[in-house]
Design an enzyme around this catalytic site. Structure first.
Site, PDB file in Angstrom:
ATOM      1  N   LYS A   1      13.108 -24.794 -18.790  1.00 51.95           N
ATOM      2  CA  LYS A   1      14.060 -23.719 -19.059  1.00 51.95           C
ATOM      3  C   LYS A   1      15.440 -24.108 -18.524  1.00 51.95           C
ATOM      4  CE  LYS A   1      12.575 -19.718 -17.646  1.00 51.95           C
ATOM      5  NZ  LYS A   1      12.307 -18.471 -16.894  1.00 51.95           N
TER       6      LYS A   1
ATOM      7  N   LYS B   1      10.024 -22.460  -7.903  1.00 56.07           N
ATOM      8  CA  LYS B   1       9.596 -21.054  -7.930  1.00 56.07           C
ATOM      9  C   LYS B   1       8.932 -20.765  -6.597  1.00 56.07           C
ATOM     10  CE  LYS B   1       9.490 -17.517 -10.767  1.00 56.07           C
ATOM     11  NZ  LYS B   1      10.345 -17.217 -11.927  1.00 56.07           N
TER      12      LYS B   1
ATOM     13  N   ASP C   1      12.443 -12.210  -9.200  1.00 63.71           N
ATOM     14  CA  ASP C   1      11.445 -12.257 -10.284  1.00 63.71           C
ATOM     15  C   ASP C   1      10.647 -10.958 -10.095  1.00 63.71           C
ATOM     16  OD1 ASP C   1      10.273 -14.350 -12.381  1.00 63.71           O
ATOM     17  OD2 ASP C   1       8.541 -13.380 -11.483  1.00 63.71           O
TER      18      ASP C   1
HETATM   19  P1  NDP Z   1      10.265  -6.462 -12.425  1.00 64.79           P
HETATM   20  O1  NDP Z   1       9.502  -6.498 -11.174  1.00 64.79           O
HETATM   21  O2  NDP Z   1      11.646  -5.927 -12.420  1.00 64.79           O
HETATM   22  O3  NDP Z   1       9.453  -5.685 -13.561  1.00 64.79           O
HETATM   23  C1  NDP Z   1       8.193  -6.098 -13.905  1.00 64.79           C
HETATM   24  C2  NDP Z   1       7.645  -5.157 -14.968  1.00 64.79           C
HETATM   25  O4  NDP Z   1       6.448  -5.711 -15.503  1.00 64.79           O
HETATM   26  C3  NDP Z   1       7.260  -3.789 -14.429  1.00 64.79           C
HETATM   27  O5  NDP Z   1       7.431  -2.833 -15.414  1.00 64.79           O
HETATM   28  C4  NDP Z   1       5.798  -3.981 -14.077  1.00 64.79           C
HETATM   29  O6  NDP Z   1       5.041  -2.785 -14.056  1.00 64.79           O
HETATM   30  C5  NDP Z   1       5.324  -4.881 -15.190  1.00 64.79           C
HETATM   31  N1  NDP Z   1       4.222  -5.708 -14.691  1.00 64.79           N
HETATM   32  C6  NDP Z   1       4.253  -6.558 -13.646  1.00 64.79           C
HETATM   33  N2  NDP Z   1       3.062  -7.132 -13.441  1.00 64.79           N
HETATM   34  C7  NDP Z   1       2.263  -6.620 -14.388  1.00 64.79           C
HETATM   35  C8  NDP Z   1       0.907  -6.819 -14.707  1.00 64.79           C
HETATM   36  N3  NDP Z   1       0.150  -7.677 -13.988  1.00 64.79           N
HETATM   37  N4  NDP Z   1       0.403  -6.136 -15.776  1.00 64.79           N
HETATM   38  C9  NDP Z   1       1.184  -5.277 -16.487  1.00 64.79           C
HETATM   39  N5  NDP Z   1       2.470  -5.053 -16.220  1.00 64.79           N
HETATM   40  C10 NDP Z   1       3.004  -5.713 -15.197  1.00 64.79           C
HETATM   41  O7  NDP Z   1      10.274  -7.986 -12.938  1.00 64.79           O
HETATM   42  P2  NDP Z   1      11.250  -8.686 -13.992  1.00 64.79           P
HETATM   43  O8  NDP Z   1      11.677  -7.733 -15.025  1.00 64.79           O
HETATM   44  O9  NDP Z   1      12.274  -9.414 -13.209  1.00 64.79           O
HETATM   45  O10 NDP Z   1      10.289  -9.783 -14.619  1.00 64.79           O
HETATM   46  C11 NDP Z   1       9.503  -9.536 -15.772  1.00 64.79           C
HETATM   47  C12 NDP Z   1       9.089 -10.859 -16.397  1.00 64.79           C
HETATM   48  O11 NDP Z   1      10.271 -11.585 -16.768  1.00 64.79           O
HETATM   49  C13 NDP Z   1       8.306 -11.802 -15.510  1.00 64.79           C
HETATM   50  O12 NDP Z   1       7.398 -12.529 -16.295  1.00 64.79           O
HETATM   51  C14 NDP Z   1       9.367 -12.750 -14.965  1.00 64.79           C
HETATM   52  O13 NDP Z   1       8.814 -13.981 -14.571  1.00 64.79           O
HETATM   53  C15 NDP Z   1      10.246 -12.891 -16.187  1.00 64.79           C
HETATM   54  N6  NDP Z   1      11.621 -13.321 -15.968  1.00 64.79           N
HETATM   55  C16 NDP Z   1      12.439 -12.670 -15.101  1.00 64.79           C
HETATM   56  C17 NDP Z   1      13.751 -13.076 -14.954  1.00 64.79           C
HETATM   57  C18 NDP Z   1      14.707 -12.340 -14.079  1.00 64.79           C
HETATM   58  O14 NDP Z   1      15.885 -12.713 -14.058  1.00 64.79           O
HETATM   59  N7  NDP Z   1      14.314 -11.305 -13.371  1.00 64.79           N
HETATM   60  C19 NDP Z   1      14.282 -14.251 -15.663  1.00 64.79           C
HETATM   61  C20 NDP Z   1      13.355 -14.818 -16.614  1.00 64.79           C
HETATM   62  C21 NDP Z   1      12.075 -14.366 -16.725  1.00 64.79           C
HETATM   63  P3  NDP Z   1       4.558  -2.172 -12.650  1.00 64.79           P
HETATM   64  O15 NDP Z   1       5.808  -1.664 -11.999  1.00 64.79           O
HETATM   65  O16 NDP Z   1       3.584  -1.123 -13.020  1.00 64.79           O
HETATM   66  O17 NDP Z   1       3.935  -3.302 -11.890  1.00 64.79           O
HETATM   67  O1  2IT Z   2      11.988 -16.899 -14.419  1.00 67.41           O
HETATM   68  C1  2IT Z   2      13.212 -16.973 -14.193  1.00 67.41           C
HETATM   69  O2  2IT Z   2      13.955 -17.708 -14.837  1.00 67.41           O
HETATM   70  C2  2IT Z   2      13.764 -16.138 -13.114  1.00 67.41           C
HETATM   71  N1  2IT Z   2      13.028 -15.384 -12.514  1.00 67.41           N
HETATM   72  C3  2IT Z   2      15.213 -16.244 -12.745  1.00 67.41           C
HETATM   73  C4  2IT Z   2      15.447 -17.416 -11.847  1.00 67.41           C
HETATM   74  C5  2IT Z   2      16.815 -17.545 -11.265  1.00 67.41           C
HETATM   75  O3  2IT Z   2      16.969 -18.473 -10.446  1.00 67.41           O
HETATM   76  O4  2IT Z   2      17.720 -16.785 -11.590  1.00 67.41           O
END
Ligand code: NDP
Ligand code: 2IT
Length: 450
Positions: A114, A126, A166
């Protein structure tokens, strides 16, 4: 040459038997880069794949902390410093009870690719912990973050390794982590973490970046396929965290109708279109369950989650955006989505589709925006935050958002280029892997035997 790939895959499987998510991520990449490896016999001679797959370093540590009842709790912390080939290790921290070495390694492995796609100088890493933030008080979260950082600080730095958020790690946690780092190191190292608050070194638009970036990528993909657009399309988005919320915001800005969002307890369906202000209040401010949405929109429906298949994928939609977690789209769910006429999938989460679900979508000609490319906007904007910390100067929201948009347009273009070069049609999964792998392979060879 195919033998080389199979041989490497078999070795990886043997060495990592108990790491299913890691094996899944490696298998997907290895199976898509075959045409490149066939074209370059020197990769085998120089053991490029073996070197790319073995992490540079895995750190695992004890995190003791005291809960509000005065009890001593112990969690396990991790940081996987996978590859520093093209820049400091870079990638988020995840706090969730299911965190283990397999999940950390798959995430760090994907992060290398990525980050290469962003075109910016960032390596892959990570980290995180099996700490469960749900139900914890603010002070418990703070004490945990302080203990976690007390150990992590010796392994990170603005030019060494730069963590971010994350799942379970947002601005609040980054603030506590940063405060403890600064206290121990006693110096200004603004660029040691990204996703910081705007008052002490954060970047405008970092919060929005992953979700916005996903929609920019989706917009490009739709445009390239019959000049379609998001306007008027129905969208469902799993999750209601950082990525999901800002994907929803940008999709709505571009005229799409988002009808469902979810959390781990189930999903809400609002046929008039999701009221995002309500979701933000419930999730960002109150930290409550998604069923609360019905208090704001009594006509919406809450569908409880039972079992492995999330109910959100049974809802009829044009575009589905899995933005929650890995393996949340099973083959069953994929079949349901296709049966209901889905035209495109955009992976906001990392590895949200099981391998057989991905294959099914591709087989059926569904446009699939793969995570490594489509959710790269978050880490790319983290790199822009690091740049601002280095130059001791801040960019405006419009400047950062504009840079993010350009980066996403470029990522789609390099993915499309790889598809054209290797005659892959619209297999953007393979295209993104190949574009990233080609760059990483060149960097591996250029830097000698390391
Ligand atoms: P958050 O913690 O902000 O939100 C996570 C969301 O996903 C919540 O709604 C949560 O529900 C749900 N969730 C988490 N675990 C589970 C599970 N095991 N089963 C069902 N629902 C689940 O995280 P992010 O939005 O930051 O991250 C979401 C995804 O995006 C992840 O895969 C992360 O790796 C990816 N990501 C994040 C980035 C970032 O900048 N934050 C960048 C790129 C990718 P609940 O509250 O009920 O647990
Ligand atoms: O999965 C991802 O790319 C992230 N959780 C963000 C990582 C970052 O360093 O901003």
């Amino acid at each position: 040459m195919i033998d080389y790939i199979e041989q490497v895959l078999n070795d990886v499987k043997e060495k990592n038997v108990h790491e299913p998510e890691f094996l899944q991520a490696v298998e997907e990449v290895l199976h898509t880069i075959k045409p490149v490896v066939e074209k370059h016999p020197e990769y085998k001679k120089l053991s490029v794949l073996e070197r790319m797959i073995e992490p540079e370093r895995i750190i695992s540590f004890r995190v003791p902390w005291v809960n509000d009842a005065g009890e001593i709790c112990v969690n396990r912390g991790y940081r996987v410093q996978y590859s520093g080939l093209i820049g400091p290790y870079k990638g988020g921290l995840r706090f969730a009870p299911n965190v283990n070495q397999s999940i950390m390694k798959f995430l760090a492995f994907e992060q290398i690719f990525k980050n290469a796609l962003t075109g910016l100088p960032i390596g892959g890493g990570k980290g995180g912990s099996d700490f469960d933030p749900k139900g914890k008080s603010d002070m418990e979260i703070m004490r945990f973050c302080q203990s976690f950082m007390t150990e992590l600080q010796r392994h990170i730095g603005p030019d060494v390794d730069v963590p971010a958020g994350d799942i379970g790690v947002g601005a609040r946690e980054i603030g506590y982590l940063y405060g403890q780092y600064r206290r121990i190191k006693d110096r200004y190292d603004g660029g040691v973490l990204t996703g910081k608050g705007l008052e002490y070194g954060g970047s405008l638009a970092r919060k929005e970046a992953t979700g916005y970036g996903l929609i920019y990528f989706m917009r490009e993909m739709l445009k390239a396929n019959g000049g379609q657009s998001l306007a008027g399309k129905t969208v469902t988005i799993s999750g209601s965290g950082n990525v999901a919320i800002y994907a929803c915001e940008k999709a709505q800005m571009l005229g799409a109708k988002v009808v469902a969002m979810s959390d781990s307890s189930g999903c809400v369906y609002d046929e008039e279109g999701i009221n995002l202000a309500a979701i933000k209040q419930i999730k960002e401010v109150d930290r409550k369950r998604i069923s609360e949405y019905l208090n704001y929109r009594p006509n919406a429906k809450f569908i409880e989650r039972k079992g492995e298949d999330s109910p959100i994928w049974t809802i009829k939609t044009d575009i589905a955006l899995p933005c929650a977690t890995q393996n949340e789209v099973t083959l069953n769910s994929a079949k349901k989505l296709v049966e209901n006429g889905v035209i495109a999938i955009g992976e906001g989460a990392n590895m949200p589709c099981k391998l057989d679900a991905t294959e099914y979508f591709l087989e059926k000609g569904i446009l699939l925006a793969p995570a490594k490319a489509a959710n790269a906007g978050g880490v790319a904007t983290s790199a822009i935050e690091m740049s601002q910390n280095s130059m001791r100067y801040y960019l405006s929201f419009e400047q950062v958002d504009g840079m993010l948009e350009t980066i996403m347009v470029n990522i789609f273009a390099s993915t499309q280029d790889a598809c054209n070069t290797y005659e892959l049609g619209t297999n953007y999964v393979a295209g993104a892997n190949i574009a990233a792998f080609t760059k990483l392979a060149k960097a591996t060879i250029a830097q000698g035997i390391i």
